[in-house]
Design an enzyme around this catalytic site. Structure first.
Site, PDB file in Angstrom:
ATOM      1  N   TYR A 151      -2.126  -0.303  10.249  1.00  0.00           N
ATOM      2  CA  TYR A 151      -2.189  -1.096   8.836  1.00  0.00           C
ATOM      3  C   TYR A 151      -0.827  -0.475   7.855  1.00  0.00           C
ATOM      4  O   TYR A 151      -0.248  -1.337   7.598  1.00  0.00           O
ATOM      5  CB  TYR A 151      -3.531  -0.267   8.206  1.00  0.00           C
ATOM      6  CG  TYR A 151      -3.463  -0.699   6.566  1.00  0.00           C
ATOM      7  CD1 TYR A 151      -4.095  -1.816   6.263  1.00  0.00           C
ATOM      8  CD2 TYR A 151      -3.121   0.299   5.711  1.00  0.00           C
ATOM      9  CE1 TYR A 151      -4.312  -2.146   4.825  1.00  0.00           C
ATOM     10  CE2 TYR A 151      -3.343   0.050   4.345  1.00  0.00           C
ATOM     11  CZ  TYR A 151      -3.745  -1.168   3.838  1.00  0.00           C
ATOM     12  OH  TYR A 151      -3.970  -1.479   2.554  1.00  0.00           O
TER      13      TYR A 151
ATOM     14  N   SER B 213       0.855  -1.177  -0.069  1.00  0.00           N
ATOM     15  CA  SER B 213       0.018  -0.030  -0.061  1.00  0.00           C
ATOM     16  C   SER B 213       0.953   1.279  -0.015  1.00  0.00           C
ATOM     17  O   SER B 213       2.061   1.296   0.658  1.00  0.00           O
ATOM     18  CB  SER B 213      -0.800  -0.118   1.302  1.00  0.00           C
ATOM     19  OG  SER B 213      -1.341   1.399   1.361  1.00  0.00           O
TER      20      SER B 213
HETATM   21  P1  NAD Z   1     -11.140  -5.932  -0.331  1.00  0.00           P
HETATM   22  O1  NAD Z   1     -11.456  -5.916   1.280  1.00  0.00           O
HETATM   23  O2  NAD Z   1     -12.129  -5.723  -1.289  1.00  0.00           O
HETATM   24  O3  NAD Z   1     -10.296  -7.278  -0.559  1.00  0.00           O
HETATM   25  C1  NAD Z   1      -9.508  -8.115   0.404  1.00  0.00           C
HETATM   26  C2  NAD Z   1      -9.808  -9.355   0.285  1.00  0.00           C
HETATM   27  O4  NAD Z   1      -9.063 -10.304   1.392  1.00  0.00           O
HETATM   28  C3  NAD Z   1     -11.462  -9.768   0.800  1.00  0.00           C
HETATM   29  O5  NAD Z   1     -11.787 -10.625  -0.213  1.00  0.00           O
HETATM   30  C4  NAD Z   1     -11.122 -10.713   2.113  1.00  0.00           C
HETATM   31  O6  NAD Z   1     -12.033 -11.688   2.119  1.00  0.00           O
HETATM   32  C5  NAD Z   1      -9.563 -11.215   1.927  1.00  0.00           C
HETATM   33  N1  NAD Z   1      -9.020 -11.551   3.210  1.00  0.00           N
HETATM   34  C6  NAD Z   1      -9.076 -10.876   4.248  1.00  0.00           C
HETATM   35  N2  NAD Z   1      -8.226 -11.342   5.275  1.00  0.00           N
HETATM   36  C7  NAD Z   1      -8.025 -12.525   4.830  1.00  0.00           C
HETATM   37  C8  NAD Z   1      -7.610 -13.764   5.300  1.00  0.00           C
HETATM   38  N3  NAD Z   1      -7.040 -13.823   6.620  1.00  0.00           N
HETATM   39  N4  NAD Z   1      -7.598 -14.930   4.778  1.00  0.00           N
HETATM   40  C9  NAD Z   1      -7.869 -14.940   3.395  1.00  0.00           C
HETATM   41  N5  NAD Z   1      -8.432 -13.802   2.827  1.00  0.00           N
HETATM   42  C10 NAD Z   1      -8.629 -12.794   3.452  1.00  0.00           C
HETATM   43  O7  NAD Z   1      -9.943  -4.881  -0.304  1.00  0.00           O
HETATM   44  P2  NAD Z   1      -9.083  -4.865  -1.885  1.00  0.00           P
HETATM   45  O8  NAD Z   1      -9.071  -2.932  -1.594  1.00  0.00           O
HETATM   46  O9  NAD Z   1      -9.244  -5.242  -2.817  1.00  0.00           O
HETATM   47  O10 NAD Z   1      -7.599  -4.978  -1.041  1.00  0.00           O
HETATM   48  C11 NAD Z   1      -6.742  -5.839  -1.712  1.00  0.00           C
HETATM   49  C12 NAD Z   1      -5.120  -5.646  -1.235  1.00  0.00           C
HETATM   50  O11 NAD Z   1      -4.875  -4.415  -1.557  1.00  0.00           O
HETATM   51  C13 NAD Z   1      -5.196  -5.640   0.250  1.00  0.00           C
HETATM   52  O12 NAD Z   1      -3.848  -6.187   0.537  1.00  0.00           O
HETATM   53  C14 NAD Z   1      -5.052  -3.965   0.675  1.00  0.00           C
HETATM   54  O13 NAD Z   1      -4.544  -3.870   1.926  1.00  0.00           O
HETATM   55  C15 NAD Z   1      -4.432  -3.537  -0.524  1.00  0.00           C
HETATM   56  N6  NAD Z   1      -4.562  -2.234  -0.823  1.00  0.00           N
HETATM   57  C16 NAD Z   1      -5.861  -1.766  -0.993  1.00  0.00           C
HETATM   58  C17 NAD Z   1      -6.036  -0.302  -1.213  1.00  0.00           C
HETATM   59  C18 NAD Z   1      -7.301   0.353  -1.676  1.00  0.00           C
HETATM   60  O14 NAD Z   1      -7.731   1.463  -1.614  1.00  0.00           O
HETATM   61  N7  NAD Z   1      -8.472  -0.646  -2.079  1.00  0.00           N
HETATM   62  C19 NAD Z   1      -5.011   0.706  -1.203  1.00  0.00           C
HETATM   63  C20 NAD Z   1      -3.738   0.177  -0.813  1.00  0.00           C
HETATM   64  C21 NAD Z   1      -3.611  -1.278  -0.696  1.00  0.00           C
END
Ligand code: NAD
Length: 248
Positions: free
Chosen positions: A157, A143
């Site tokens: 985080y 991130s």
């Molecule tokens: P999201 O919440 O839509 O997806 C995350 C997925 O991870 C979900 O399907 C959730 O069920 C799964 N998950 C969580 N804990 C888990 C576990 N212990 N075991 C298995 N699955 C698990 O979020 P997203 O935005 O698609 O995020 C995906 C990645 O991108 C994450 O690592 C997040 O930190 C990173 N990210 C997202 C953003 C953003 O703005 N959306 C920004 C920076 C980084």
């Protein structure tokens, strides 16, 4: 035989976008989910309808037994892994540090760091030429928070993603001689359900004015960067990060 990719947290958001793009590029894709089998099945169905190969695999990546079982299932059903996307991650409600319980940090680290560690270890055990493998690549979804720190919101985080970045650098050097590249992608503010579950559904729009490109990003824009890191063009790239954060 198609190359095999595992995407953790692949049932929605960035993970689902990566899984679909990877399938279009010819990978057989293991789609890990923790709780939402219906969402994972829908991604699998979409990929299969388009002529691709995909399999939904349940596992909580923070649990070692689950991870071991997931990789055995992947071995048996799709074959030896070539590409791992450590995408599963959690973000808790916005809060200042002085309000946070210590347990919160443990929960965040369990998924964002221990989960990535366990999956990377199992992938390396299969990919490494030291273990009879043929090499491969890992992309960790970090991130922009790892660089920016997320003050007043989620320092827990941000710290977890900083740890993930350090692991990316160390592991990349450790396994490069064994034919494995390890890189990271650092999304900025992306339109997904994560912000809704983090407690502020309108967050992306609120932050638009401080993002240099003046908008949130799409999951497809993150998936494109992830897939470039698996491409032949990225063959000399390891221990690197792509910031997909609108200039932030
Ligand atoms: P999201 O919440 O839509 O997806 C995350 C997925 O991870 C979900 O399907 C959730 O069920 C799964 N998950 C969580 N804990 C888990 C576990 N212990 N075991 C298995 N699955 C698990 O979020 P997203 O935005 O698609 O995020 C995906 C990645 O991108 C994450 O690592 C997040 O930190 C990173 N990210 C997202 C953003 C953003 O703005 N959306 C920004 C920076 C980084």
């Amino acid at each position: 035989m198609p190359k095999v990719m595992l995407v953790t947290g692949g049932s929605r958001g960035i993970g689902a976008a990566v899984a679909k793009l990877a399938a279009r590029r010819g990978y057989a894709v293991g789609i890990n989910y923790r709780t939402h089998s219906d969402a994972a099945d829908a991604v699998v169905a979409e990929i299969q309808q388009a002529g691709g190969t995909a399999l939904a695999i349940q596992a909580d990546v923070s649990q070692e037994d689950d991870v071991l079982h997931m990789f055995r299932t992947l071995d048996e059903r799709l074959g030896r892994i070539d590409a791992l996307v450590n995408n599963a991650g959690i973000l808790e409600t916005q809060m200042r540090l002085d309000q946070m319980e210590a347990d919160r940090l443990l929960r965040v680290l369990s998924t964002n760091v221990i989960g990535a560690f366990l999956c990377a270890r199992e992938a390396v055990r299969r990919m490494s030429t030291r273990h009879g493998g043929v090499g491969g690549a890992i992309v960790n979804v970090s991130s922009a928070a790892a660089r920016l720190g997320s003050p007043n919101e989620y320092v827990d985080y941000a710290a977890s993603k900083g740890a993930l970045d350090t692991m990316t650098i160390g592991l990349s050097k450790e396994v490069a001689p064994e034919g494995i590249r390890v890189n990271g992608v650092r999304p900025g503010t992306i339109y997904t359900d994560m912000h809704a579950s983090g407690g502020e559904p309108g967050r992306v729009d609120r932050l638009k004015s401080v993002i240099p490109l003046r908008r949130g990003g799409s999951v497809e824009e993150v998936a494109g960067a992830v897939m470039w890191l698996f491409s032949e063009e990225a063959g000399y790239t390891s221990g690197s990060f792509i910031d997909v954060s609108g200039g932030s």
